[in-house]
Every structure is written in C-alpha cells, then in structure tokens.
Scaffold this motif. Structure first.
Motif, PDB file in Angstrom:
ATOM      1  N   UNK A 106       0.903  -1.173   0.051  1.00 12.80           N
ATOM      2  CA  UNK A 106       0.260   0.131   0.121  1.00 12.80           C
ATOM      3  C   UNK A 106       1.158   1.207  -0.038  1.00 12.80           C
ATOM      4  N   UNK A 107       1.831   1.285   0.062  1.00 16.40           N
ATOM      5  CA  UNK A 107       2.662   2.213   0.241  1.00 16.40           C
ATOM      6  C   UNK A 107       3.787   2.464  -1.410  1.00 16.40           C
ATOM      7  N   UNK A 108       3.587   3.630  -2.059  1.00 20.29           N
ATOM      8  CA  UNK A 108       4.241   3.774  -3.041  1.00 20.29           C
ATOM      9  C   UNK A 108       5.737   4.069  -3.129  1.00 20.29           C
ATOM     10  N   UNK A 109       6.573   4.654  -2.141  1.00 23.52           N
ATOM     11  CA  UNK A 109       7.938   5.432  -2.442  1.00 23.52           C
ATOM     12  C   UNK A 109       8.811   4.378  -1.507  1.00 23.52           C
ATOM     13  N   UNK A 110       9.894   3.990  -1.182  1.00 26.96           N
ATOM     14  CA  UNK A 110      10.341   3.748   0.497  1.00 26.96           C
ATOM     15  C   UNK A 110      11.436   5.006   0.062  1.00 26.96           C
ATOM     16  N   UNK A 111      11.578   5.733   0.855  1.00 29.99           N
ATOM     17  CA  UNK A 111      13.304   6.751   0.843  1.00 29.99           C
ATOM     18  C   UNK A 111      14.061   6.447   2.079  1.00 29.99           C
ATOM     19  N   UNK A 112      15.216   6.106   1.660  1.00 30.15           N
ATOM     20  CA  UNK A 112      16.360   4.638   2.580  1.00 30.15           C
ATOM     21  C   UNK A 112      17.777   6.066   2.428  1.00 30.15           C
TER      22      UNK A 112
END
Length: 245
Positions: A84-90
C-alpha cells in the motif's frame, strides 16, 4: 542533493520515510511540489505533517501532526507488506554497485573491532515491499564501495532476477541521489549508472568518488539548479530544526 531527492518524489502518493536526509527531502517535497504527499514513518505515523524536521521516528511531532497513528505490527503487516506504499526513501552508510545497503557495521581494519552503525530498522522490509525505492547518500569512496562490509538491505542483489528469486514484490531502488549527481540501475544489468550530474560536477570527479568503475549513460544530463522557492523552504526547515535543538 536534498532538492533533487525531493524532486524524485514527483507523482508519489505515499512515501515511507527514513530519518535524516530522506526525511528532509520528503518534507521539502510536501511543502513545495507535492502538497498531497502522505508521509509515513516506521513508528506508525500516517500522514505526518511536522512543522520541523523530526529528530527520530519516535519524535512526538510526527504523532501530533499525523492523520492516524497505528501500531508497528499493523504498519508493517498491513500497510507495507500489503503493497500500500508507493515509495520507500532510505539512506545508507555503504552502498554497492547493485544498490545493496549496509547500515549495520563497517570494517575498521586489522586488530580493530567492527564499527557499529544504527542497524537495519525497517529498511529491509521497506526495500522489499514498497513500489519503488529511492536512496540518498554522500558520494564518496567510503560510502559507494566495491563490496559491502555487511549486507543489511537488498537492493538488486547481484543483478537481474535476484529480487524475484527472493520473492521481493517491489521494484527495488530506482534512483540513488548523491551530492554529485544521480545514479540509476541499468535495465539489463541492474548496475548503477551515472545518468545526471549536478551543475559544476564532472564525470571524472564522480568516478573518482566511486569505489567501483562507474559507468555512465550515453548522455549524462545536468540537473536544474534549485529554485528560490526550494531553497527558501529548505532553509526554513533546517533553521526550525536548529531552533528546536
């Protein structure tokens, strides 16, 4: 670097945000070009709208300004692993040519114990399950290394097909934004290739700052400089964070 990281969130609806540079970029994007971007933090805050840069995922400002706060198990089991989450930012302490990440420990040389880093946190699950992943890291041979001292988080493994073989549903890293430019995985090899440089940076400088023989795209573009609005909002975010400290 921070401005281009914020621009990389163009069109995103939901973003799972790491603390540090990813949080700066995500909050900058929400205050400029992506006002409807839903910021999600590992501690359970959904739709956080912090008035300043949070100090950690447990910063009370995130819960105070969120649309909802859920438990950590719900965050991971329902929202993240449920796709359900478009983008992960790490972020990353070490990054290799296939965008695998180390945030666990670094080798400090013979006779010395390994240097301990913050650890994995939710990064392995974020990189596994988000639709796509963005990474932000300082561009130095110390950070962009030929071989990780420890594999904390899988990016593209050893090349194409590794993510599918491991059953990882997301696309994995699609861009690495550094203080010199932008690297993207080659569709054929999944190896990071230099596609853009920031104004004033040369290919030679980027190659010298990379721990492996860095390949370049056929045409290396130049990123547009920050706009006055982007700079003003970024400075406001940082000044407010300094006042809180």
């Amino acid at each position: 670097m921070e401005v281009n990281a914020a621009r990389a969130l163009a069109g995103a609806r939901t973003c799972f945000v790491g603390i540090g540079l990813p949080s700066t970029a995500a909050n900058l994007a929400r205050r400029t070009t992506e006002p409807d971007l839903v910021l999600i933090y590992e501690s359970g805050a959904i739709g956080a709208k912090p008035s300043r840069l949070p100090l950690s995922i447990g910063d009370g400002e995130l819960a105070d300004t969120a649309d909802a706060v859920v438990s950590v198990p719900e965050m991971f089991n329902y929202w993240l692993q449920g796709g359900r989450i478009d983008v992960g930012f790490l972020g990353a302490a070490q990054l290799d040519r296939h965008a695998n990440v180390n945030t666990t420990l670094v080798d400090r040389g013979p006779g010395r114990s390994p240097g301990r880093l913050p650890g994995a946190g939710g990064a392995p699950e974020i990189a596994a399950s988000c639709g796509r992943v963005l990474l932000v890291v300082r561009h130095t041979p110390r950070n962009l290394v030929p071989r990780l001292d420890f594999v904390t988080t899988i990016g593209h493994g050893s090349g194409p097909g590794d993510r599918a073989a491991l059953g990882l549903p997301g696309r994995g890293p699609v861009a690495v934004i550094t203080d010199l430019g932008v690297l993207r995985p080659d569709p054929a090899t999944a190896e990071l290739v230099l596609t853009e440089l920031h104004p004033g940076v040369t290919v030679e400088r980027a190659r010298a700052a990379t721990g492996w023989p860095l390949r370049t795209a056929a045409t290396v573009a130049t990123t547009p400089p920050p706009t006055p609005v982007e700079l003003a909002v970024l400075r406001e975010l940082k000044s407010t964070a300094q006042e809180e400290r």
